[in-house]
Write an enzyme that holds these catalytic residues in place. Structure first.
Site, PDB file in Angstrom:
ATOM      1  N   VAL A  60      51.579 -24.464  16.112  1.00 38.57           N
ATOM      2  CA  VAL A  60      52.928 -24.320  16.441  1.00 38.57           C
ATOM      3  C   VAL A  60      53.580 -23.318  15.431  1.00 38.57           C
ATOM      4  CG1 VAL A  60      53.255 -26.582  17.325  1.00 38.57           C
ATOM      5  CG2 VAL A  60      53.797 -26.232  15.116  1.00 38.57           C
ATOM      6  N   GLU A  82      55.625 -21.338  12.702  1.00 39.00           N
ATOM      7  CA  GLU A  82      55.632 -21.448  11.243  1.00 39.00           C
ATOM      8  C   GLU A  82      57.067 -22.040  10.852  1.00 39.00           C
ATOM      9  OE1 GLU A  82      52.913 -20.283   8.252  1.00 39.00           O
ATOM     10  OE2 GLU A  82      52.399 -21.554  10.138  1.00 39.00           O
ATOM     11  N   LYS A 116      56.266 -28.437  12.084  1.00 39.95           N
ATOM     12  CA  LYS A 116      54.939 -28.986  11.865  1.00 39.95           C
ATOM     13  C   LYS A 116      54.787 -30.589  11.336  1.00 39.95           C
ATOM     14  CE  LYS A 116      52.971 -24.655  10.819  1.00 39.95           C
ATOM     15  NZ  LYS A 116      52.027 -24.514  12.048  1.00 39.95           N
ATOM     16  N   SER A 171      49.713 -19.986   8.377  1.00 40.55           N
ATOM     17  CA  SER A 171      49.289 -19.085   7.509  1.00 40.55           C
ATOM     18  C   SER A 171      49.967 -18.963   6.219  1.00 40.55           C
ATOM     19  CB  SER A 171      49.595 -17.906   8.383  1.00 40.55           C
ATOM     20  OG  SER A 171      50.850 -17.701   8.869  1.00 40.55           O
ATOM     21  N   HIS A 181      43.307 -22.038   8.856  1.00 38.52           N
ATOM     22  CA  HIS A 181      43.833 -20.735   8.938  1.00 38.52           C
ATOM     23  C   HIS A 181      43.152 -19.688   9.826  1.00 38.52           C
ATOM     24  CE1 HIS A 181      46.069 -16.845   7.447  1.00 38.52           C
ATOM     25  NE2 HIS A 181      46.516 -17.200   8.911  1.00 38.52           N
ATOM     26  N   ASN A 184      47.195 -13.973   2.886  1.00 37.12           N
ATOM     27  CA  ASN A 184      48.699 -13.583   3.077  1.00 37.12           C
ATOM     28  C   ASN A 184      49.379 -13.636   1.868  1.00 37.12           C
ATOM     29  OD1 ASN A 184      48.163 -13.411   5.641  1.00 37.12           O
ATOM     30  ND2 ASN A 184      49.120 -15.164   6.496  1.00 37.12           N
ATOM     31  N   TYR A 232      36.823  -9.769   5.974  1.00 39.58           N
ATOM     32  CA  TYR A 232      36.658 -10.205   7.287  1.00 39.58           C
ATOM     33  C   TYR A 232      37.786 -10.444   7.836  1.00 39.58           C
ATOM     34  CZ  TYR A 232      31.571 -11.098   6.859  1.00 39.58           C
ATOM     35  OH  TYR A 232      30.219 -10.873   6.835  1.00 39.58           O
TER      36      TYR A 232
END
Length: 353
Positions: A45, A47, A52, A74, A95, A145, A296
Site C-alpha cells: 500500500v 508509504e 501500513k 521503501s 523492498h 534510498n 542492480y
C-alpha cells in the site's frame, strides 16, 4: 491481463503460451480474508505508516501461524510496522524496485525481531523469482534510498543554484547511468516522495510545487519534463523552468552556470559519504553489498564497480577533501566527511580494507 505482463509480451520477453500460463496462476480477489491460506503475504500500500500498521494489524488477525508477513516499504521503519502485530518474528521488509518485472534487486530488511527462518525464507524466495537479494538493517530508506536521499538533496540544490533538469540528467547519464535523476523521478511518480515528505513534515521547494500543480511525472504527462502522449521521452518544459526560477528567486539565490564535473561530484560524493555512515552503523554488512544494491537497483554503471568500489579507485582522500569544500561553501554540515571515510582517507586505505 496485467499491463506489465502485456508490455513484457509485446516486447518479446514472453511467448504467448508462457504469458497465458503465468496469467493462469494468478487469482484476483478483493477480500482480505483470502490471505488466510497464504504462506507469504507481501503488502504494497501507499508509504503511509498509519495505513501500513492498520494493514498489518489485519494481517496478524487473518494470516495463518508462521506465515511470512512482508512489507514492500521503501523507507519506513519495519520495526514499527512489526509492532502492529503479535508476531514480529514473522515480519520483515521486501523492498522491490520499480519496475519490479525488470529490476532484479530485492532489499530484504531484517527487523530487530525478525527470526532467522523468516529471513532465510525471504532470501530463498527472492532467488527463486530471479531477484538478487541483499539483506540490510532498519533505518529510514534502508541502504539504496537512504543514499539516494543525499543525491536528491543535492539535485534540488543544483536546480536552485543554476542548473536545469536536462543539464543534471545529461551529466549523470554521461557518468554512465542509463537515466538521469529527474527522468527517473518522473518515471517513478513524483507524488510518491511527496506523500513521504508530507508524512515527515518536510518540503522540497521545487518538487512539491510541481506536485501541487498536478505534475506527477510520466503518468500525468508532466513532471520535471513534459511527455507527449504515449511517449516516455523527456522534453524540457519552459513552465517547469519558470517554477525553478521562481523558487530560486524566493530563496534569494543568484543563479550561476554549473559545469558537468561539479554536478557529478555533488551527486555522487554525498552518496559515498552516506554509504560510509551506513557501514559504520551496520545497516550494510560490507561495502560490496552497497555496490550490489546500486548496480542492480539504481542503474549504477557496472563498469565503474559500484559507489564504494568507485570511491576506492578514485581515492578517499580526494573525496574527503571535495566533501569538505562543498560543506564549507554550502554550510551544510551533512556534507562533512563521515568518521569512517575520514579515518580511512587519513590512513591511506579504502573501504575494501
Amino acid at each position: 491481463m496485467p499491463p506489465i505482463t502485456r508490455a513484457t509480451a509485446s516486447r518479446g520477453g514472453l511467448s504467448a503460451d508462457e504469458m497465458e500460463r503465468r496469467i493462469g496462476l494468478i487469482t484476483g480477489v478483493t477480500e482480505l480474508e483470502a490471505i488466510g491460506s497464504a504462506d507469504v503475504v507481501i503488502e504494497a500500500v501507499f508509504e503511509e505508516m498509519d495505513l501500513k500498521k492498520r494493514v498489518f494489524s489485519d494481517l496478524d488477525r487473518l494470516a495463518k501461524p508462521n506465515a511470512l508477513l512482508a512489507t514492500n516499504t521503501s523507507t519506513l521503519d519495519v520495526d514499527e510496522i512489526a509492532r502492529a502485530t503479535k508476531r514480529p518474528q514473522d515480519v520483515l521488509g521486501t523492498h522491490f524496485f520499480s519496475p519490479a518485472n525488470v529490476m532484479r534487486l530485492l532489499e530484504i530488511v531484517r527487523g530487530a525481531a525478525t527470526a532467522p527462518d523468516a529471513l532465510a525464507t525471504a532470501v530463498t524466495l527472492g532467488r527463486r523469482i530471479g531477484k538478487v537479494p541483499v539483506t540490510v538493517g532498519v533505518c529510514y530508506g534502508f541502504v539504496g534510498n537512504r543514499m539516494l536521499a543525499r543525491r536528491s538533496v543535492e539535485s534540488e540544490r543544483l536546480l536552485l543554484e543554476g542548473a536545469l533538469p536536462q543539464e543534471v540528467d545529461a551529466a549523470i547519464t554521461g557518468f554512465g547511468f542509463p537515466m538521469g535523476p529527474f527522468a527517473m523521478a518522473d518515471m517513478a511518480g513524483l507524488d510518491v516522495g511527496w506523500r513521504i515528505r508530507k508524512g515527515r513534515g518536510e518540503r522540497n521547494e521545487i518538487e512539491d510545487a510541481l506536485c501541487e500543480a498536478g505534475y506527477y511525472g510520466q503518468k500525468t504527462g508532466k513532471g520535471y519534463f513534459r511527455y507527449d502522449a504515449g511517449s516516455r521521452t523527456p522534453i524540457p518544459d519552459p513552465e517547469v523552468e519558470k517554477i525553478i526560477l521562481d523558487a530560486s528567486s524566493r530563496r534569494g539565490i543568484n543563479r550561476r552556470p554549473i559545469g558537468g564535473e561539479e554536478i557529478v561530484e555533488r551527486m555522487i560524493f554525498p552518496m559515498i559519504n552516506e554509504g560510509a555512515r551506513i557501514l559504520e552503523e551496520g545497516i550494510a554488512t560490507r561495502p560490496g553489498d552497497i555496490d550490489v544494491i546500486w548496480a542492480y537497483g539504481y542503474g549504477w554503471p557496472v563498469w565503474r564497480g559500484g559507489p564504494m568500489y568507485y570511491a576506492d579507485r578514485l581515492g578517499l582522500a580526494h573525496i574527503r577533501d571535495r566533501l569538505a569544500f562543498y560543506a564549507d561553501r554550502s554550510r551544510d554540515q551533512t556534507l562533512r566527511p563521515a568518521p569512517l571515510l575520514e579515518r580511512l582517507a587519513t590512513e591511506g586505505r579504502g573501504f575494501a580494507s
